[in-house]
Design a protein around this motif. Structure first.
Motif: not given
Ligand SMILES: *Cc1c(COP(=O)(O)O)cnc(C)c1O
Length: 375
Positions: A88-89, A184, A62-64, A163, A160, A197, A67, A91-92, A134, A186, A189
């Motif tokens: 940001s979301w 990411s 996944n995208g988290t 998006q 990051d 993923a 990072i 995750s960052t 980001v 997701f 996205k």
């Molecule tokens: C969606 C998102 C992530 C993380 O992605 P996941 O795949 O949901 O873990 C990280 N950073 C930003 C800015 C996001 O929008």
């Protein structure tokens, strides 16, 4: 007519055969897990690296995780600090904490929502190791200025790109400007899998090899573990979906940009702050974001007409409970104002003009009422 915020079913219908065939092939081959031998995952890595013009792509869960894997690969650890935007979301900043380092927040630029390069220097300390810009909502951060501050203080830059698939900054692809970049996939996205993923792309062979190792239990080959790692692999099914979708991404991005332009011209006379796109950037409109003091009321009125909107995000990161207790300095005026006033309109490639006109009409009525009530 019910208008969703995004319509993943419409996208599936448009490429159903390709997706069904791709998934059936993975099931037939029982190629479920993204080990080094998985041909679907390896093929996606090659094609995504090719799409961006990057040397290496390493798929992960996944995208988290992407990072976190980047941070681990450059040796960020306990006691280190990493600069992240205040808006940001989660995750960052969460990924920074996951490697036991401390996220240090920097306010965003008014209007464009990405990290303010001029405010980075004042937050750099002897412990700062990296900056994570980001490319929020699909608009590339101001990378030249960020790379300059990074060079001045000897910091790594990790993009990051969750998006911003396909975005460009001064002609360079998002994801190819820093030391490494995370994506990411997701489902919602711009390039979305059918589950979780993610991936890291990098031009640095050492970072790439470290991430390949760590994301798969530190295995060099079966039962040979060079180090302890973790399990953060991309599933074969997700890779197959992404492989089927990647050839469509450029067209989908064009459609997003067209829809955004249509919104912007139809809403230009309203008292809304519309997205700003600097001349040197290609904004890929993951999110079409407007600002207005009465966003709660507007969102509620649209909802009454079955039009979904969203807020990205209602709170700036430094004010979320896990960080607020840490006593972060500063008040982040631009990130705070954005979070208070931000509203995201429905936008997805398959959206028709009729759907957009319905959203536009509802917004105009909602804002017209405001004007009348004030007069
Ligand atoms: C969606 C998102 C992530 C993380 O992605 P996941 O795949 O949901 O873990 C990280 N950073 C930003 C800015 C996001 O929008």
């Amino acid at each position: 007519m019910r208008i969703p915020f995004v319509d993943l079913q419409a996208q599936y219908r448009s490429i159903q055969r390709e997706i069904d065939d791709a998934m059936a092939a993975v099931i037939r081959d029982a190629a479920f897990i993204g080990t080094r031998e998985n041909k679907y995952v390896r093929r996606f890595e090659e094609q995504f690296a090719g799409f961006l013009g990057a040397a290496h792509c390493i798929a992960c869960a996944n995208g988290t995780d992407a990072i976190e894997l980047m941070l681990e690969s450059i040796g960020v650890r306990e006691g280190d600090e990493v600069i992240v935007p205040a808006h940001s979301w989660i995750s960052t900043s969460e990924a920074v904490t996951a490697v036991r380092a401390t996220p240090v927040f920097v306010d965003t630029l008014p209007g464009v929502f990405t990290i303010d390069p001029e405010r980075i220097a004042e937050r750099v300390t002897a412990r700062t190791r990296a900056i994570i810009p980001v490319h929020l909502y699909g608009l590339p951060a101001e990378m030249d200025e960020i790379l300059l501050v990074a060079r001045r203080f000897g910091l790594r830059v990790l993009e990051d790109c969750a998006q911003a698939h396909g975005g460009t900054y001064r002609g360079r692809a998002v994801g190819t400007m820093g030391d490494a970049a995370s994506f990411s996939f997701f489902p919602g996205k711009n390039l979305g899998a059918y589950g979780d993923a993610g991936a890291v792309v990098t031009g640095d062979a050492e970072i790439a090899e470290r991430i390949r190792l760590v994301s798969n239990h530190g295995q060099v080959r079966k039962n040979v573990h060079a180090c302890e790692g973790r399990n953060s692999r991309m599933d074969g099914l997700q890779a197959a979906v992404l492989l089927a979708k990647l050839p469509h991404l450029s067209q989908w991005t064009e459609q997003r940009i067209e829809h955004a332009q249509y919104y912007s011209s139809a809403l230009a006379d309203l008292p809304l702050q519309l997205p700003v796109v600097p001349q040197h950037s290609r904004h890929v409109f993951h999110i079409y974001s407007v600002l207005h003091d009465a966003r709660e009321r507007i969102g509620a009125e649209l909802q009454q007409q079955d039009i979904a909107t969203a807020v990205h995000y209602p709170n700036a990161l430094p004010f979320l409970p896990p960080y607020a207790a840490g006593g972060q300095r500063g008040d982040y005026p631009f990130a705070s104002a954005t979070c208070r006033r931000q509203l995201s309109l429905p936008l997805y490639p398959e959206m028709t003009q009729e759907i957009q006109d319905t959203v536009i009409g509802a917004l105009r009525r909602s804002l017209g009422a405001t004007v009348k009530a004030r007069a």
